[in-house]
Design a protein around this motif. Sequence first.
Motif, PDB file in Angstrom:
ATOM      1  N   TRP A   1      36.319  44.588  34.492  1.00 42.09           N
ATOM      2  CA  TRP A   1      37.583  45.079  35.045  1.00 42.09           C
ATOM      3  C   TRP A   1      37.945  46.452  34.498  1.00 42.09           C
ATOM      4  CZ3 TRP A   1      41.131  40.099  34.667  1.00 42.09           C
ATOM      5  CH2 TRP A   1      40.654  39.148  35.594  1.00 42.09           C
ATOM      6  N   ASP A   2      37.530  46.762  33.249  1.00 45.13           N
ATOM      7  CA  ASP A   2      37.878  48.051  32.661  1.00 45.13           C
ATOM      8  C   ASP A   2      37.169  49.209  33.339  1.00 45.13           C
ATOM      9  OD1 ASP A   2      35.411  47.187  31.708  1.00 45.13           O
ATOM     10  OD2 ASP A   2      35.615  48.263  29.812  1.00 45.13           O
ATOM     11  N   GLU A   3      36.165  48.928  34.161  1.00 39.85           N
ATOM     12  CA  GLU A   3      35.450  49.971  34.882  1.00 39.85           C
ATOM     13  C   GLU A   3      35.787  49.968  36.372  1.00 39.85           C
ATOM     14  OE1 GLU A   3      31.321  50.955  33.521  1.00 39.85           O
ATOM     15  OE2 GLU A   3      31.440  48.919  32.711  1.00 39.85           O
ATOM     16  N   SER A   4      36.916  49.379  36.733  1.00 36.02           N
ATOM     17  CA  SER A   4      37.327  49.299  38.132  1.00 36.02           C
ATOM     18  C   SER A   4      38.834  49.495  38.241  1.00 36.02           C
ATOM     19  CB  SER A   4      36.943  47.936  38.713  1.00 36.02           C
ATOM     20  OG  SER A   4      37.824  46.924  38.229  1.00 36.02           O
ATOM     21  N   SER A   5      39.332  49.398  39.452  1.00 38.25           N
ATOM     22  CA  SER A   5      40.768  49.564  39.680  1.00 38.25           C
ATOM     23  C   SER A   5      41.599  48.441  39.070  1.00 38.25           C
ATOM     24  CB  SER A   5      41.048  49.641  41.186  1.00 38.25           C
ATOM     25  OG  SER A   5      40.576  48.476  41.846  1.00 38.25           O
ATOM     26  N   LEU A   6      40.963  47.376  38.585  1.00 35.43           N
ATOM     27  CA  LEU A   6      41.700  46.287  37.942  1.00 35.43           C
ATOM     28  C   LEU A   6      42.063  46.607  36.493  1.00 35.43           C
ATOM     29  CD1 LEU A   6      39.683  43.198  39.250  1.00 35.43           C
ATOM     30  CD2 LEU A   6      41.900  44.033  40.074  1.00 35.43           C
ATOM     31  N   HIS A   7      41.581  47.741  35.966  1.00 36.37           N
ATOM     32  CA  HIS A   7      41.755  48.027  34.541  1.00 36.37           C
ATOM     33  C   HIS A   7      43.223  48.114  34.138  1.00 36.37           C
ATOM     34  CE1 HIS A   7      42.395  52.171  35.982  1.00 36.37           C
ATOM     35  NE2 HIS A   7      42.963  52.389  34.829  1.00 36.37           N
ATOM     36  N   ASN A   8      44.094  48.543  35.063  1.00 34.13           N
ATOM     37  CA  ASN A   8      45.520  48.664  34.735  1.00 34.13           C
ATOM     38  C   ASN A   8      46.387  47.835  35.667  1.00 34.13           C
ATOM     39  OD1 ASN A   8      45.161  50.142  37.044  1.00 34.13           O
ATOM     40  ND2 ASN A   8      46.349  51.925  36.384  1.00 34.13           N
ATOM     41  N   ASN A   9      45.801  46.834  36.308  1.00 40.16           N
ATOM     42  CA  ASN A   9      46.558  45.981  37.219  1.00 40.16           C
ATOM     43  C   ASN A   9      47.086  44.772  36.448  1.00 40.16           C
ATOM     44  OD1 ASN A   9      47.402  44.099  39.187  1.00 40.16           O
ATOM     45  ND2 ASN A   9      45.986  44.938  40.700  1.00 40.16           N
ATOM     46  N   PRO A  10      48.402  44.659  36.295  1.00 40.62           N
ATOM     47  CA  PRO A  10      48.951  43.535  35.517  1.00 40.62           C
ATOM     48  C   PRO A  10      48.734  42.183  36.188  1.00 40.62           C
ATOM     49  CG  PRO A  10      50.712  44.739  36.616  1.00 40.62           C
ATOM     50  CD  PRO A  10      49.466  45.537  36.824  1.00 40.62           C
ATOM     51  N   ASP A  11      48.346  42.199  37.462  1.00 42.68           N
ATOM     52  CA  ASP A  11      48.131  40.952  38.188  1.00 42.68           C
ATOM     53  C   ASP A  11      46.654  40.607  38.348  1.00 42.68           C
ATOM     54  OD1 ASP A  11      50.864  40.343  38.686  1.00 42.68           O
ATOM     55  OD2 ASP A  11      50.898  41.856  40.272  1.00 42.68           O
ATOM     56  N   ALA A  12      45.785  41.291  37.594  1.00 46.35           N
ATOM     57  CA  ALA A  12      44.350  41.026  37.722  1.00 46.35           C
ATOM     58  C   ALA A  12      44.030  39.559  37.451  1.00 46.35           C
ATOM     59  CB  ALA A  12      43.564  41.928  36.777  1.00 46.35           C
ATOM     60  N   GLY A  13      44.650  38.977  36.429  1.00 46.04           N
ATOM     61  CA  GLY A  13      44.405  37.574  36.114  1.00 46.04           C
ATOM     62  C   GLY A  13      44.885  36.633  37.203  1.00 46.04           C
ATOM     63  N   LYS A  14      45.956  37.013  37.914  1.00 44.57           N
ATOM     64  CA  LYS A  14      46.444  36.195  39.029  1.00 44.57           C
ATOM     65  C   LYS A  14      45.483  36.264  40.211  1.00 44.57           C
ATOM     66  CE  LYS A  14      51.395  36.304  37.969  1.00 44.57           C
ATOM     67  NZ  LYS A  14      52.753  36.632  38.489  1.00 44.57           N
ATOM     68  N   ILE A  15      44.871  37.425  40.420  1.00 43.31           N
ATOM     69  CA  ILE A  15      43.873  37.533  41.481  1.00 43.31           C
ATOM     70  C   ILE A  15      42.716  36.578  41.206  1.00 43.31           C
ATOM     71  CG2 ILE A  15      42.171  39.070  42.550  1.00 43.31           C
ATOM     72  CD1 ILE A  15      44.159  41.366  42.135  1.00 43.31           C
ATOM     73  N   LEU A  16      42.304  36.475  39.940  1.00 37.58           N
ATOM     74  CA  LEU A  16      41.255  35.519  39.589  1.00 37.58           C
ATOM     75  C   LEU A  16      41.701  34.092  39.879  1.00 37.58           C
ATOM     76  CD1 LEU A  16      38.548  34.728  38.430  1.00 37.58           C
ATOM     77  CD2 LEU A  16      39.512  34.984  36.127  1.00 37.58           C
TER      78      LEU A  16
ATOM     79  N   ALA B   1      50.155  31.204  41.572  1.00 36.66           N
ATOM     80  CA  ALA B   1      49.225  31.998  40.762  1.00 36.66           C
ATOM     81  C   ALA B   1      49.734  32.230  39.342  1.00 36.66           C
ATOM     82  CB  ALA B   1      48.963  33.340  41.435  1.00 36.66           C
ATOM     83  N   VAL B   2      48.839  32.072  38.367  1.00 34.26           N
ATOM     84  CA  VAL B   2      49.118  32.371  36.967  1.00 34.26           C
ATOM     85  C   VAL B   2      47.979  33.242  36.426  1.00 34.26           C
ATOM     86  CG1 VAL B   2      50.414  30.252  36.576  1.00 34.26           C
ATOM     87  CG2 VAL B   2      47.935  30.277  36.195  1.00 34.26           C
ATOM     88  N   GLN B   3      48.199  33.871  35.297  1.00 32.77           N
ATOM     89  CA  GLN B   3      47.199  34.762  34.719  1.00 32.77           C
ATOM     90  C   GLN B   3      46.028  33.976  34.129  1.00 32.77           C
ATOM     91  OE1 GLN B   3      47.022  37.945  34.861  1.00 32.77           O
ATOM     92  NE2 GLN B   3      49.083  38.680  35.331  1.00 32.77           N
ATOM     93  N   LEU B   4      44.816  34.410  34.459  1.00 40.37           N
ATOM     94  CA  LEU B   4      43.599  33.873  33.859  1.00 40.37           C
ATOM     95  C   LEU B   4      42.868  34.996  33.144  1.00 40.37           C
ATOM     96  CD1 LEU B   4      42.201  31.572  36.714  1.00 40.37           C
ATOM     97  CD2 LEU B   4      43.662  30.926  34.788  1.00 40.37           C
ATOM     98  N   ASP B   5      42.032  34.628  32.185  1.00 40.04           N
ATOM     99  CA  ASP B   5      41.287  35.628  31.433  1.00 40.04           C
ATOM    100  C   ASP B   5      40.134  36.189  32.259  1.00 40.04           C
ATOM    101  OD1 ASP B   5      42.912  35.277  29.226  1.00 40.04           O
ATOM    102  OD2 ASP B   5      41.598  33.762  28.319  1.00 40.04           O
ATOM    103  N   GLU B   6      39.804  37.440  32.005  1.00 42.03           N
ATOM    104  CA  GLU B   6      38.710  38.097  32.708  1.00 42.03           C
ATOM    105  C   GLU B   6      37.406  37.330  32.502  1.00 42.03           C
ATOM    106  OE1 GLU B   6      36.290  42.383  32.816  1.00 42.03           O
ATOM    107  OE2 GLU B   6      38.098  42.159  31.587  1.00 42.03           O
ATOM    108  N   PRO B   7      36.619  37.154  33.559  1.00 45.28           N
ATOM    109  CA  PRO B   7      35.335  36.449  33.408  1.00 45.28           C
ATOM    110  C   PRO B   7      34.322  37.293  32.653  1.00 45.28           C
ATOM    111  CG  PRO B   7      35.542  37.349  35.614  1.00 45.28           C
ATOM    112  CD  PRO B   7      36.870  37.570  34.944  1.00 45.28           C
ATOM    113  N   THR B   8      33.375  36.629  32.007  1.00 47.08           N
ATOM    114  CA  THR B   8      32.320  37.328  31.285  1.00 47.08           C
ATOM    115  C   THR B   8      31.306  37.900  32.263  1.00 47.08           C
ATOM    116  OG1 THR B   8      30.701  37.110  29.509  1.00 47.08           O
ATOM    117  CG2 THR B   8      30.863  35.284  31.045  1.00 47.08           C
TER     118      THR B   8
END
Length: 482
Positions: free
Chosen positions: A102-117, A180-187
């Motif tokens: 995510w740090d190398e994409s547009s999700l790097h500063n998206n506070p809802d990235a975990g909700k998208i997951l 939707a709730v926040q989830l951790d970034e996948p490996t």
Amino acid sequence: MFSVRRPGVARRAAATLVAGLVASASIATAGTAYADGGATAKLGGLTDEVGKIKITEKDGDEFTETGGLFTMQVEGGGNLFTYCIDLYTLAKTEYDYKEVGWDESSLHNNPDAGKILWILTNGYPEQKLEDLNAKIGATLTKGDAAAGTQAAIWTLSDGVKATPLDEDAKKLTEYLLEKAVQLDEPTASLSLSPASVAGKPGEKLGPITVTSSKKEGTAVALTPGAPEGVKVVDEAGNPVTTAGDGSKLFFDVPAGTADGAAELTASLTTEVPLGRAFVSIDGPSQTLILAGSSASTVTAKAGATWAKTGAVPAVTVAKDCAKGGLEIVASNSGDEPWTFDLKGTSYTVGAGETKTIALPVGEDEAYNFTITGPNGFSETFEGVLDCKTAPSPEPSTGTPSETPSGTPSAGTPSETPSASPSTPAPSTTTDASTGTTGTTGGDLAETGSSNATPMIAGIAVALVLVGGGAVFFLRKKKAAGQ
């Protein structure tokens, strides 16, 4: 999703690309991770699991888009299904994509990235159609379910209100957004970090850490051409042919080995973790996020250099979207200083020292530079930074309406076969002047076959000339003979 057919959108996108190409770069300091690996896949286009979605922007402007699942073919074997997380950027079929964090994409500063997951985990196709229907009291088709899931994702990835036209699909979107709730970034599916190490003969060079979606089963081998006697070993010095998540790898270079270099390759057959981002490595194309994976072949590489005396350099480079550029780590494992030039500035790395350099790069700006050192050391890094979703275009004049068919007119791109024989997809078009492709179909939005095509073609040519065939993902090319 392809692009939004509204007056001036393609022209504004073209102007943005030109502005990015002429941005200047300077040096600062920063900190990030340095790894190589993951899935590489070719974008095949939209599947037939799609639906129509009304997009309402913050200013109240509305238009209708087609959204749903994309199919991608993994290099080495396997298939992926993805959703769009970059609403206003064209998708180019047949472009190659690379799995990134995510740090190398547009999700790097998206506070809802975990909700998208979470939406991907609890939406379609991860959840069976009958289970989704039971949860929301609906009779969803596959197309409805895909459109409902995509609409929920667009709402969080692009800051718009996305509402499926189908009522049952709308129910699914509302359900996913409400729960939707926040989830951790996948490996990562597979990565090696760092991607470059250095030292002297008689030493173990490393460690190189394996990150994998499987605890074991990663095949490890030296790339053909390594000097005789060099081996890949573990911390205890035992030869390694397989590894797992968390394993530490080393290059064992016997004393007396002539100055040189070697590379190891790790490979694994696995399902790519849900929610991994995919960015184009062939040119500008929308960022995608993984919604499903078959068993797929993923690879990673790491290199080592060594010398008896003098400077022994190693360089790793990574995109740092948080700081808007690249971070370069130059290390010297030798006994003499090493001086190299970067963008007109000289840097000296002392014996046993590591120096971090941050190179700011404008969004969509092409970069191409080479770092050299003793004993023929030469590493070239090229690419285009892609860290943001495309901005919402200016409101169009008149009353917004549903986008018409993207059927090419006479003398414009010709139809090419579907990219996925097993899953029907809208037909693709290829621009003869640029070689770029887009998808057309009865309900798809603009994909490059509009009256803005000449300008897009011109910008594509400019990208090739200025960027030297630049790509979004950071690619490292070793000099001949290394």
